[in-house]
Design an enzyme around this catalytic site. Structure first.
Site, short mmCIF file in Angstrom:
data_model
loop_
_atom_site.label_atom_id
_atom_site.label_comp_id
_atom_site.label_asym_id
_atom_site.label_seq_id
_atom_site.Cartn_x
_atom_site.Cartn_y
_atom_site.Cartn_z
N ASP A 57 -2.69 14.31 6.63
CA ASP A 57 -2.18 13.02 6.14
C ASP A 57 -0.90 13.17 5.31
OD1 ASP A 57 -1.95 10.38 5.57
OD2 ASP A 57 -3.59 10.28 4.14
N GLU A 116 0.85 -1.18 0.00
CA GLU A 116 0.00 0.00 0.00
C GLU A 116 0.89 1.24 0.00
OE1 GLU A 116 -3.48 -0.30 2.25
OE2 GLU A 116 -3.92 1.85 2.20
N GLU A 120 3.89 9.00 -1.11
CA GLU A 120 2.49 8.94 -1.52
C GLU A 120 2.01 10.29 -2.05
OE1 GLU A 120 -0.19 7.80 1.64
OE2 GLU A 120 -1.97 8.17 0.42
N ASN A 140 -3.41 -1.56 7.57
CA ASN A 140 -4.70 -2.14 7.20
C ASN A 140 -4.45 -3.65 7.19
OD1 ASN A 140 -6.00 0.38 6.76
ND2 ASN A 140 -4.91 0.54 4.82
N GLU A 166 -10.70 4.79 8.94
CA GLU A 166 -10.86 4.41 7.53
C GLU A 166 -11.43 3.00 7.38
OE1 GLU A 166 -6.98 5.24 5.78
OE2 GLU A 166 -7.63 7.29 5.36
C1 GCU Z 1 -3.44 7.42 4.03
C2 GCU Z 1 -3.19 6.45 2.92
C3 GCU Z 1 -3.79 5.11 3.21
C4 GCU Z 1 -3.32 4.62 4.58
C5 GCU Z 1 -3.64 5.66 5.63
C6 GCU Z 1 -3.11 5.32 7.00
O1 GCU Z 1 -4.79 7.76 4.09
O2 GCU Z 1 -3.72 6.96 1.72
O3 GCU Z 1 -3.40 4.23 2.19
O4 GCU Z 1 -3.93 3.43 4.90
O5 GCU Z 1 -3.05 6.88 5.26
O6 GCU Z 1 -2.14 5.95 7.41
O7 GCU Z 1 -3.64 4.46 7.67
#
Ligand code: GCU
Length: 726
Positions: A387, A189, A415, A232, A313
């Site tokens: 973020d 990710e 990112e 995640n 999230e």
């Molecule tokens: C950002 C990112 C995600 C990640 C999240 C996190 O939003 O885009 O991919 O999971 O940060 O730090 O948990």
């Protein structure tokens, strides 16, 4: 000219160029540990005469690793194979723990200094014994010796004088950890450097040499922990099959002082434990985690602990059961405590159902729990409240939780900073946050001081970096992205170091010590983050990237499933102006900062321009400090950003004879992509914001290559980095 003569002339030219220029290939795999041959004869002479004899007892795996490192470093840099002597007085270079050097420790340092360096620090010093000058590397432990040896080799790699040494080094934070957002199916990710380096399928039977090289690179900059899997998280990581694989990695890393940690899914008791609930107050759930911890420690006695993304999230968490973050974190902490493990509980929480500015939500959720977490819980807070943007003011939680252990989370993987095609040296970004004054204890309470636990010695301390590592041959995708891994380690060890020093070290170690290379390239590195901010999100703009992929510009994004994932939520451009009003007349996020920081951000006249549109909604005609109105300033910044990439390219093009051909070509190509992408950012954003300002692009600027619709219609469906939690 006759053809034969012409041919001879060409041949002669080719041969001369080949003989005088440095054309060699280097794929970057060796990172900053290549130990280039030192060619300065005077230096070679001094080093060789001092280091020809070594006293070094190697009794443990860690000191064995240190000895091998020293040997290969000296052979590669100086073609020197030192004679190993058995008496301290015969050695030019003396390496050993304080215990091993008992006879001379009083000459080296006072007890208090040995106390100060603790379990991981080291001392490198010149001493004189029986009239002979020596270099001593000492520490209290073998891991201190390993760090000391890497520190000493760094001195040689950067060609430092070794006749006036008096170095006392020790880490300012306890947990210096890389977080890998790696999935079990090897996608990463937000990863832009190829597949995950962990080959779960081949583990535990196959230990890839990369695992060892990875651990070695980490140890060389003082990183002492690795979270192997994505926040995640997939619950499978806690099954016995996977724990056996994790053990194999832990065993490979141990000689380098690296502990393994795992991201865990809060609902694991349901998913792999067949329980009906994951409620942290349920005794069966508590028992399940205790049993799981016992199992883990059976395989990995020095297992580091858990990283948890909960109620964020879409991830499950204690709130799913009406419980709090403290309930969830403490339950896991109790399971790990008997084994000395820790819980890193993330404060990256926000919810689009909460009718409040996203920037305020983590503070609102966590501050009430100050002092309510177990001693082995550390709250992991991103450097800024949104973020990992190219620029954010420091997170207001720093300074707001004096009785809670806080570790900072930086993102090394780019990112929001151009993936692995943009040269962006992140140390200045990290430093901007670390050096920021929170005023939590009056003036001088910088984020770094809070992280170091200076105001509460009972707290545990740490720094996490979301790794930018993948299976690309050069590890990080962009040769210069390696510098961000290096910088993270150096700053986690000591947040007080300067970006300049870190860039200097990295360039010398990775490429060469030629000042005609180091100086200009250091300027490029130090400017590069500001450059990216300029062509992406100047003046405090944020989160205006492409939806989901976060690739390229997407200021027009207004439909992303939820409002707080759109760009319009953040820039709030309209005919009246642009920017998010977070002052007391707006969301009042400024109130989360302490006075005088709060006042400085609240007041349009004192708010630093770099954060202007983060905190204020400003009229298009507002006069900025340059004398230009806001619209013209915005345009100026976007164009300056692109121009800076062009200058970067020009400087690099002059480096062809100073670096190897392979990396020269790689960086040249990447810079050309960066230039095109910077132009796209500039043109798309200027044209889009112009639809609100209705003001012209001032004369003298190049006209955007396409109409706004062209940029809006571009789709990048297969952009890398979308992992999914598999
Ligand atoms: C950002 C990112 C995600 C990640 C999240 C996190 O939003 O885009 O991919 O999971 O940060 O730090 O948990």
């Amino acid at each position: 000219m006759r053809p034969v003569i012409l041919f001879r002339k060409i041949l002669l030219t080719v041969l001369t160029v080949a003989a005088t220029s440095t054309v060699w290939a280097d794929n970057g795999y060796k990172l900053w540990l290549e130990y280039h041959k030192i060619t300065d004869a005077a230096k070679v002479k001094i080093y060789t005469s001092q280091l020809g004899t070594t006293f070094f007892q190697t009794k443990s795996a860690q000191s064995g690793v240190a000895y091998n490192e020293l040997s290969s470093g000296l052979i590669d840099m100086l073609n020197l194979k030192p004679v190993k002597v058995s008496s301290v007085k015969d050695g030019g270079l003396i390496i050993g723990t304080r215990n091993e050097l008992r006879d001379i420790d009083h000459v080296i340092a006072a007890d208090s200094l040995f106390e100060r360096i603790g379990n991981e620090g080291y001392i490198i010093k010149n001493i004189v014994i029986a009239g002979r000058k020596k270099v001593v590397v000492t520490a209290n432990t073998d891991i201190g010796i390993l760090y000391g040896v890497f520190g000493f080799l760094r001195l040689l790699e950067t060609q430092t004088d070794i006749n006036k040494l008096n170095i006392v080094e020790y880490p300012r934070t306890m947990y210096r950890i890389l977080d890998h957002w790696d999935n079990l199916n090897r996608t990463v990710e937000r990863g832009y450097a190829g597949a995950s380096i962990w080959n779960w399928h081949k583990l535990p039977g196959y230990i890839d040499q990369r695992y060892i090289d990875y651990a070695r690179a980490n140890a060389s900059v003082g990183i002492n922990g690795s979270v192997l899997n994505n926040v995640n998280a997939n619950a499978l990581i806690l099954t016995t099959d996977y724990l056996i694989k994790v053990k194999a990695l832990a065993d490979a890393f141990r000689p380098y002082g690296i502990k393994v940690y795992l991201s865990v899914k809060f609902s694991s008791p349901i998913e792999i434990g067949k329980l009906k609930t994951a409620d942290p107050l349920d005794p069966q759930v508590q028992q399940w985690w205790k049993d799981k911890a016992n199992e883990i420690y059976h395989y990995i006695p020095d297992f580091g602990g858990f990283l948890v993304k909960a109620n964020s999230e879409g991830q499950p968490g204690p709130q799913t059961y009406g419980r709090t973050h403290a309930d969830g974190a403490n339950m896991l902490a109790d399971a790990l405590a008997p084994h000395h493990g820790i819980v890193m509980w993330r404060a990256f929480v926000y919810d689009n159902n909460v009718p409040d500015d996203r920037a305020k939500q983590a503070y609102n959720e966590f501050k009430p729990f100050d002092g309510k977490f177990r001693p082995n819980v550390i709250i992991q807070v991103k450097n800024g409240a949104i973020d990992f943007q190219p620029r954010e003011p420091f997170h207001p939680l720093f300074g707001a939780m004096p009785n809670t252990s806080l570790m900072i989370e930086f993102q090394l993987t780019q990112e929001y900073l151009g993936f692995s095609t943009h040269l962006v040296f992140e140390a200045p970004l990290f430093k901007e946050c670390l050096d920021a004054d929170t005023y939590a204890m009056g003036k001088g309470a910088s984020v770094a001081n809070i992280l170091e636990g200076k105001y509460n010695r009972k707290l545990i301390t740490g720094m996490a970096g979301v790794a930018n590592i993948g299976s690309d041959i050069n590890w990080c995708g962009h040769p210069f992205a390696q510098a961000n891994w290096f910088a993270f380690g150096r700053l986690a060890w000591n947040p007080g170091q300067s970006s300049d020093k870190i860039a200097d070290e990295w360039l010398r170690m990775t490429f060469n010590n030629d000042l005609t290379f180091v100086k200009p390239m250091k300027r490029v590195m130090l400017q590069s983050r500001e450059t990216a901010v300029n062509y992406m999100t100047p003046l405090g703009l944020h989160h205006i990237m492409g939806v989901n992929t976060h690739y390229g510009p997407g200021p027009w994004v207004d439909d992303a499933g939820r409002a707080d994932w759109t760009a319009v939520y953040y820039h709030k451009a309209d005919s009246g102006g642009i920017g998010f009003n977070r002052t007391s007349t707006g969301s009042n996020a400024v109130s989360q900062y302490l006075i005088p920081v709060r006042d400085r951000f609240e007041n349009l006249n004192t708010c630093p321009e770099k954060y202007l549109l983060w905190f204020h909604h400003v009229k298009w005609t507002y006069p900025t400090k340059s004398g230009r109105n806001l619209w013209n300033e915005l345009v100026y910044r976007y164009y300056t950003g692109v121009d800076s990439v062009k200058s970067m390219q020009q400087i690099w093009n002059n480096m062809a004879s100073k670096v190897d051909a392979e990396r020269f070509t790689a960086v040249k190509q990447l810079m050309s992509i960066q230039y095109q992408e910077a132009q796209r950012w500039r043109d798309a954003c200027v044209l889009y914001f112009q639809t609100f300002s209705q003001l012209p692009i001032p004369p003298g600027y190049e006209t955007p290559a396409h109409a706004l619709s062209y940029y809006r219609d571009q789709k990048f469906l297969m952009a890398p980095g979308i992992g999914g939690n598999q």
